[in-house]
Design an enzyme around this catalytic site. Structure first.
Site, mmCIF file in Angstrom:
data_model
loop_
_atom_site.group_PDB
_atom_site.id
_atom_site.type_symbol
_atom_site.label_atom_id
_atom_site.label_comp_id
_atom_site.label_asym_id
_atom_site.label_seq_id
_atom_site.Cartn_x
_atom_site.Cartn_y
_atom_site.Cartn_z
ATOM 1 C CE LYS A 94 -6.428 -4.289 3.639
ATOM 2 N NZ LYS A 94 -6.506 -3.026 2.895
ATOM 3 N N GLY A 155 -2.736 2.461 -3.381
ATOM 4 C CA GLY A 155 -2.862 3.886 -3.695
ATOM 5 C C GLY A 155 -2.258 4.305 -5.027
ATOM 6 C CG ASN A 204 -9.634 4.211 0.835
ATOM 7 O OD1 ASN A 204 -10.197 5.252 0.507
ATOM 8 N ND2 ASN A 204 -9.186 4.047 2.044
ATOM 9 C CB THR A 205 -6.602 5.699 -3.398
ATOM 10 O OG1 THR A 205 -5.985 5.137 -2.243
ATOM 11 C CG2 THR A 205 -5.986 7.056 -3.665
#
Lengths: 255, 326
Positions: A94, A155, A204-205
């Site tokens: 990535k 995020g 993710n976050t």
């Protein structure tokens, strides 16, 4: 869904940073039913060998997609990608090259440059990019088979800031797997991305920093499936006039 | 005589608790003194169960009860509470932190200035955790050592532990399966301009930052959490983050002197919860993660229960027992 030569049934890709503990992370991975987890390499790199955390990640039994998070130039990203290839024995990467640190926005010039060199070196590059069409073109020219446009800054949990641009990307790149990477905060954001026809969502976050990461992982998994099913089911068009949903043929003839 | 391997905060706390109950102890450590137990020596020394509750398992909060009182018998504990602040643009972080922790109240700029005059005009709101406390970990290690010696126990530095010990508290040095190192980096700074008297946490989306007063203008700032066994000195990036945190907390800290940096490896199990494991006749007290000083008293009590007259009966495999301290 096919990413490079790999067939996947899950359309959710999950990041592995910021969880309360590795065991919560493993439970979240299970609950999300993901088949691809991303791993940040840069700072957490032990010298030479994989540490305890990496051994734990292998227990998850997923494809590992190492990322070059925190790299600010093509050369840094290339070095990190090669380290990742050695450590995880995968040619997936990535590719993240940050140009502007407040918004963690991609530096698209360095990104294209790094993608060219890595693709030539045999890497299967998953570029984290903006929703700019011409940048997408350049990345495909550079040898990428997948594009990962942002939904909002990394995020930030803001959801899709510019759904029209993502819709345009879908129309412009009908045969390229498109993965919304970054910005998803809630299950509804993931559903929206999938309803736009995106092939997958990477987050993710939103899971790691939820009060209950495991429940949120499950919710995201359901959201991604619901959004995909909704897209395939060809939703009705919006219209201004209300239309009664009661069947007409059951009404009394009053004349 | 109970033999203990490792004279970090876990080993010395176990020794002190056993001594207190009248059990003879002997502690072995290969380091030349407390400064060689990096994880303890470079710790923050916050006794802040409520704030830690933001991410820590419920066990950690439960086990923290009585920690400050236990430490007060051994070393100086400063019971000033702790303050949590956020820069104006990151106010959402404060809201989320408040939602996920207990034991706090929201205070305004005036109240902040009453607690810490140097923050007057700096922050307009903060969370105040009145019941929290802090100690100086280095002083605490010396005091623990003195406490053990004054109770007839012995602490041998520069001495490898015998092959068989009753208690193993060597942290990451005790190679238990499932134990991993979490690297932590910190710095000590000195400022003659500011007098901050309690722990202050600065919430920031990227760099969670805290400052612990050590007295005489010295402050510990920390701490990173990196999944790595590396013991190399602090990286430029980590130090930049910590110092940026300090100067955001108070512009005057930009003029402070960096007097020391340090790195330690915190031992953690995959669930980040501490455990006492009985294995082949040895009790392993481990997995204190980033809560060494907060959890050591509870773990020490749990361990001492195994040896002191009020032996706690446990069921299960005699040779391989795990005591979850909940």
């Amino acid at each position: 869904m096919k990413l490079y030569d790999t067939d996947l049934t899950s359309r959710l890709l999950l990041g592995t940073a910021q969880y309360p503990s590795p065991s919560v992370l493993l439970d979240a991975i299970k609950a999300s039913a993901t088949q691809v987890i991303t791993v940040s390499l840069r700072r957490e790199m032990p010298q030479g060998s994989a540490g305890g955390f990496y051994r734990l990640l292998q227990e998850a039994n997923c494809h590992i997609l190492p990322n070059t998070a925190g790299c600010h130039s093509a050369s840094e990203a290339i070095t990190t990608a090669k380290m990742a290839r050695d450590l995880f024995e995968t040619d997936w990467i990535k590719l993240e090259v940050i140009g502007q640190s407040d918004m963690l926005a991609p530096d698209v010039f360095e990104l294209v440059e790094a993608a060219k060199i890595l693709a030539k070196d045999g890497f299967k590059v998953f570029p984290y990019t903006t929703d700019d069409l011409s940048v997408g073109e350049r990345l495909l020219d550079a040898g990428c088979d997948v594009l990962m446009p942002w939904g909002a800054p990394i995020g930030s949990g803001q959801g899709l800031r510019n759904p029209d641009r993502l819709r345009a990307m879908r129309a412009h790149f009908p045969n390229t797997p498109l993965i919304v990477d970054a910005g998803i905060g809630r299950p509804s954001d993931a559903i929206q991305a999938m309803e736009l026809g995106m092939d997958a969502v990477l987050l993710n976050t939103a899971v790691a920093k939820a009060g209950n990461p495991v429940e949120m992982a499950r919710a995201m998994s359901m959201a991604v499936r619901a959004g995909r099913m909704g897209y395939l089911a060809d939703p009705m068009e919006r219209r201004d006039m209300a239309v009664p949903s009661t069947p007409v043929f059951g009404l009394a003839e009053l004349s | 005589m109970i033999s203990i391997a490792g004279a970090g905060v876990a080993g010395l706390s176990c020794a002190a608790e056993l001594c207190r109950r009248g059990v003879q102890v002997e502690v072995f450590d290969i380091g030349s003194g407390p400064q060689d137990n990096k994880s303890s020596w470079f710790a923050g020394g916050m006794l802040a169960p409520h704030c830690e509750g933001e991410t820590a398992h419920g066990d950690v909060i439960a086990l923290s009860q009585g920690a400050a009182a236990w430490w007060s018998q051994v070393t100086q504990v400063t019971q000033n509470g702790s303050l949590v602040v956020a820069p104006p643009r990151d106010r959402a972080e404060l809201t989320q932190f408040a939602k996920r922790t207990t034991g706090h109240r929201l205070i305004d700029g005036e109240a902040i200035a009453l607690l810490e005059p140097c923050f007057a005009g700096q922050f307009s709101r903060a969370l105040f955790y009145e019941s929290e406390a802090h100690l100086n970990p280095r002083q605490a290690l010396f005091d623990l050592c003195a406490y053990v010696q004054s109770h007839g126990g012995r602490v041998h530095y520069n001495t490898a532990a015998p092959k068989r010990v009753d208690v193993d508290c060597r942290g990451y040095g005790d190679h238990l399966p499932d134990l991993r190192p979490v690297r932590g980096e910190m710095a000590l700074i000195e400022s003659s301009e500011l007098n901050i008297t309690r722990v202050v946490r600065l919430l920031h989306p990227r760099i969670p930052f805290y400052l612990v007063p050590r007295g005489h203008g010295v402050y510990m700032i920390g701490a990173t959490m990196i999944e790595s066994p590396s013991m190399r000195p602090i990286s430029v990036r980590s130090l930049l983050d910590l110092l940026a945190g300090a100067s955001v907390l108070h512009p005057s800290l930009g003029e402070a002197t960096v007097i020391e940096t340090g790195v330690g490896l915190r031992p953690a199990f995959s669930d980040n919860r501490p455990t006492v494991i009985q294995k082949d006749g040895c009790f392993h007290v481990n997995g204190l993660y980033r809560h060494g000083f907060l959890l050591a008293p509870a773990l020490a009590r749990l361990l001492a229960d195994q040896f002191s007259p009020i032996f706690k009966q446990e069921t299960g495999d005699e040779n391989n027992r795990k005591f979850h301290p909940a």
